[in-house]
Every structure is written in C-alpha cells, then in structure tokens.
Design a protein around this motif. Structure first.
Motif, PDB file in Angstrom:
ATOM      1  N   GLU A 252     -21.822 -65.138  -0.319  1.00  0.00           N
ATOM      2  CA  GLU A 252     -22.405 -64.611  -1.561  1.00  0.00           C
ATOM      3  C   GLU A 252     -23.020 -65.734  -2.396  1.00  0.00           C
ATOM      4  O   GLU A 252     -24.060 -65.576  -3.007  1.00  0.00           O
ATOM      5  CB  GLU A 252     -21.356 -63.872  -2.396  1.00  0.00           C
ATOM      6  CG  GLU A 252     -20.860 -62.580  -1.795  1.00  0.00           C
ATOM      7  CD  GLU A 252     -21.889 -61.469  -1.840  1.00  0.00           C
ATOM      8  OE1 GLU A 252     -22.813 -61.498  -2.678  1.00  0.00           O
ATOM      9  OE2 GLU A 252     -21.767 -60.553  -1.007  1.00  0.00           O
ATOM     10  N   LEU A 253     -22.341 -66.881  -2.413  1.00  0.00           N
ATOM     11  CA  LEU A 253     -22.806 -67.991  -3.228  1.00  0.00           C
ATOM     12  C   LEU A 253     -24.150 -68.536  -2.756  1.00  0.00           C
ATOM     13  O   LEU A 253     -24.858 -69.195  -3.511  1.00  0.00           O
ATOM     14  CB  LEU A 253     -21.761 -69.114  -3.248  1.00  0.00           C
ATOM     15  CG  LEU A 253     -20.439 -68.753  -3.933  1.00  0.00           C
ATOM     16  CD1 LEU A 253     -19.442 -69.900  -3.839  1.00  0.00           C
ATOM     17  CD2 LEU A 253     -20.659 -68.368  -5.385  1.00  0.00           C
ATOM     18  N   SER A 254     -24.502 -68.260  -1.526  1.00  0.00           N
ATOM     19  CA  SER A 254     -25.791 -68.730  -1.019  1.00  0.00           C
ATOM     20  C   SER A 254     -26.965 -68.087  -1.776  1.00  0.00           C
ATOM     21  O   SER A 254     -28.089 -68.573  -1.723  1.00  0.00           O
ATOM     22  CB  SER A 254     -25.910 -68.447   0.482  1.00  0.00           C
ATOM     23  OG  SER A 254     -25.967 -67.055   0.723  1.00  0.00           O
ATOM     24  N   ARG A 255     -26.697 -67.012  -2.512  1.00  0.00           N
ATOM     25  CA  ARG A 255     -27.743 -66.374  -3.351  1.00  0.00           C
ATOM     26  C   ARG A 255     -28.137 -67.233  -4.538  1.00  0.00           C
ATOM     27  O   ARG A 255     -29.179 -67.027  -5.143  1.00  0.00           O
ATOM     28  CB  ARG A 255     -27.250 -65.038  -3.881  1.00  0.00           C
ATOM     29  CG  ARG A 255     -26.989 -64.009  -2.842  1.00  0.00           C
ATOM     30  CD  ARG A 255     -26.513 -62.744  -3.518  1.00  0.00           C
ATOM     31  NE  ARG A 255     -25.973 -61.829  -2.532  1.00  0.00           N
ATOM     32  CZ  ARG A 255     -25.794 -60.557  -2.758  1.00  0.00           C
ATOM     33  NH1 ARG A 255     -26.085 -60.053  -3.930  1.00  0.00           N
ATOM     34  NH2 ARG A 255     -25.305 -59.792  -1.820  1.00  0.00           N
ATOM     35  N   LEU A 256     -27.263 -68.166  -4.908  1.00  0.00           N
ATOM     36  CA  LEU A 256     -27.528 -69.001  -6.082  1.00  0.00           C
ATOM     37  C   LEU A 256     -28.414 -70.176  -5.642  1.00  0.00           C
ATOM     38  O   LEU A 256     -27.938 -71.246  -5.304  1.00  0.00           O
ATOM     39  CB  LEU A 256     -26.209 -69.493  -6.692  1.00  0.00           C
ATOM     40  CG  LEU A 256     -25.246 -68.393  -7.137  1.00  0.00           C
ATOM     41  CD1 LEU A 256     -23.939 -68.983  -7.626  1.00  0.00           C
ATOM     42  CD2 LEU A 256     -25.875 -67.530  -8.228  1.00  0.00           C
ATOM     43  N   SER A 257     -29.692 -69.971  -5.689  1.00  0.00           N
ATOM     44  CA  SER A 257     -30.651 -70.927  -5.133  1.00  0.00           C
ATOM     45  C   SER A 257     -30.706 -72.252  -5.894  1.00  0.00           C
ATOM     46  O   SER A 257     -31.131 -73.258  -5.339  1.00  0.00           O
ATOM     47  CB  SER A 257     -32.043 -70.299  -5.091  1.00  0.00           C
ATOM     48  OG  SER A 257     -32.447 -69.926  -6.399  1.00  0.00           O
ATOM     49  N   ALA A 258     -30.272 -72.286  -7.140  1.00  0.00           N
ATOM     50  CA  ALA A 258     -30.342 -73.529  -7.923  1.00  0.00           C
ATOM     51  C   ALA A 258     -29.121 -74.434  -7.705  1.00  0.00           C
ATOM     52  O   ALA A 258     -29.116 -75.564  -8.178  1.00  0.00           O
ATOM     53  CB  ALA A 258     -30.472 -73.207  -9.412  1.00  0.00           C
ATOM     54  N   LEU A 259     -28.111 -73.949  -6.978  1.00  0.00           N
ATOM     55  CA  LEU A 259     -26.927 -74.791  -6.734  1.00  0.00           C
ATOM     56  C   LEU A 259     -27.277 -75.965  -5.858  1.00  0.00           C
ATOM     57  O   LEU A 259     -28.047 -75.897  -4.948  1.00  0.00           O
ATOM     58  CB  LEU A 259     -25.812 -73.986  -6.049  1.00  0.00           C
ATOM     59  CG  LEU A 259     -24.977 -73.087  -6.931  1.00  0.00           C
ATOM     60  CD1 LEU A 259     -23.914 -72.370  -6.103  1.00  0.00           C
ATOM     61  CD2 LEU A 259     -24.290 -73.850  -8.043  1.00  0.00           C
TER      62      LEU A 259
ATOM     63  N   MET B 124     -28.031 -71.062 -12.372  1.00  0.00           N
ATOM     64  CA  MET B 124     -26.722 -71.663 -12.084  1.00  0.00           C
ATOM     65  C   MET B 124     -26.880 -72.924 -11.240  1.00  0.00           C
ATOM     66  O   MET B 124     -27.318 -72.865 -10.104  1.00  0.00           O
ATOM     67  CB  MET B 124     -25.827 -70.655 -11.362  1.00  0.00           C
ATOM     68  CG  MET B 124     -24.411 -71.147 -11.107  1.00  0.00           C
ATOM     69  SD  MET B 124     -23.413 -71.290 -12.581  1.00  0.00           S
ATOM     70  CE  MET B 124     -23.206 -69.590 -13.031  1.00  0.00           C
ATOM     71  N   ARG B 125     -26.559 -74.079 -11.844  1.00  0.00           N
ATOM     72  CA  ARG B 125     -26.706 -75.355 -11.156  1.00  0.00           C
ATOM     73  C   ARG B 125     -25.366 -75.949 -10.723  1.00  0.00           C
ATOM     74  O   ARG B 125     -25.298 -76.708  -9.767  1.00  0.00           O
ATOM     75  CB  ARG B 125     -27.446 -76.342 -12.035  1.00  0.00           C
ATOM     76  CG  ARG B 125     -28.913 -76.009 -12.191  1.00  0.00           C
ATOM     77  CD  ARG B 125     -29.610 -76.892 -13.194  1.00  0.00           C
ATOM     78  NE  ARG B 125     -31.039 -76.739 -13.280  1.00  0.00           N
ATOM     79  CZ  ARG B 125     -31.719 -75.627 -13.461  1.00  0.00           C
ATOM     80  NH1 ARG B 125     -31.090 -74.488 -13.533  1.00  0.00           N
ATOM     81  NH2 ARG B 125     -33.023 -75.592 -13.559  1.00  0.00           N
TER      82      ARG B 125
END
Length: 170
Positions: free
Chosen positions: A163-170, A146-147
């Motif tokens: 929670e969104l901090s789990r999305l490392s590619a953002l 997820m970018r």
C-alpha cells in the motif's frame, strides 16, 4: 518536569510566540494549553513525552491554524479524539504521534483533511493495523505530499508495504 497547567495559565499575551517546546513536562494535562489561545503565529509546538496530556489539551490548541509542526510523541493518554481535534489544522506539515498507544485506525482516518502533511511519525502506535496504513495511502494529496513516514515497531504486514508504494513522494 515541574511545570503544570496552573503555571502555564500565568502566561499572558503570547501573540508573538512562534515556537514552543514543552517536552517532558509530565504534569501538564490540558487546561494549561489555553494559555496559547492568542498565539496565532505559533507554527511549531512540541509536547513530546508529556505523559499525562489528555485529549482536552489537543482540543484546547485545535484553533491554532498557524501550526505547521506538532509533536505529541510519547503522549500515551491521547486517543482518537485528539486526532479528530486536529482535523482542521490545514497547515500542519509535520505530525509526530509515535508512542501514542491508544491511537487506532479510526484516528488516522480523522487526519484526512490534512492535505499538506509531509511528515508523519506513527512508530510504536501498536493499535494501528494494515487498514490504518491503507487509509493513510488513500487520503487526498497524500501520494504527492508525504515525504517522510516513520513506522518503527508498528503492527504492519507485507500488505501494508504494498500500500505504501502509492506514496510516490516517499
């Protein structure tokens, strides 16, 4: 704005079609999308602001496994059933469901198999809650793929941002 399902049904042999943009065709409801049945090269489909589009329409295109980008922005009649119909579109990398007012957390859960999803727009999806965003972050491959995640005017709290901090590619 005057294109209807009936008009779409006159289209034949769309087997070489790669991109279709039917934005703002307010008279399309669903049956007409059967015209794309042979469009196995179709990688981009935009139905943005087709305000009368129904879940049936999405069911009618759910076999188009070549789809990589799908915009349903502003299709306000779509429900979780439409998202369930997208579950097998494994190549989908970009999905815009912003302003799909009837989509809920349960619909977001249906997107779990879309492991190649890089860009998700859910702005103005007012029925999404913190639980929906937690679901997004915990889906397989979401962390690394997820970018882009568009959240404008969503009902989220600081908990969701954590929670969104789990999305490392953002």
């Amino acid at each position: 704005q005057r294109l209807t399902d009936r008009g779409l049904m006159h289209l034949t042999d769309l087997s070489c079609l790669e991109v279709a943009r039917l934005d703002n065709c307010h008279s399309i409801q669903g049956r007409g999308l059967l015209a794309f049945a042979s469009s196995h090269r179709l990688h981009t489909l935009s139905l943005a602001n087709c305000r009368r589009l129904t879940d049936e329409a999405i069911v009618n295109i759910s076999h188009l496994l070549s789809l990589e980008a799908l915009s349903l922005h502003g299709c306000r009649c779509l429900t979780d059933r439409a998202l369930a119909a997208l579950a097998d579109l494994y190549n989908l990398a970009k999905l815009d469901i912003s302003q799909c007012d009837l989509v809920t957390d349960e619909g977001i859960e249906m997107l779990e198999n879309l492991e190649n999803l890089e860009e998700l727009s859910v702005g103005w999806c007012r029925q999404l809650t913190d639980r929906g965003f937690e679901i997004i972050t915990k889906q397989p491959q979401r962390s690394s793929n997820m970018r882009v995640l568009r959240l404008a005017r969503c009902n989220i709290t600081d908990e969701s941002i954590g929670e969104l901090s789990r999305l490392s590619a953002l």
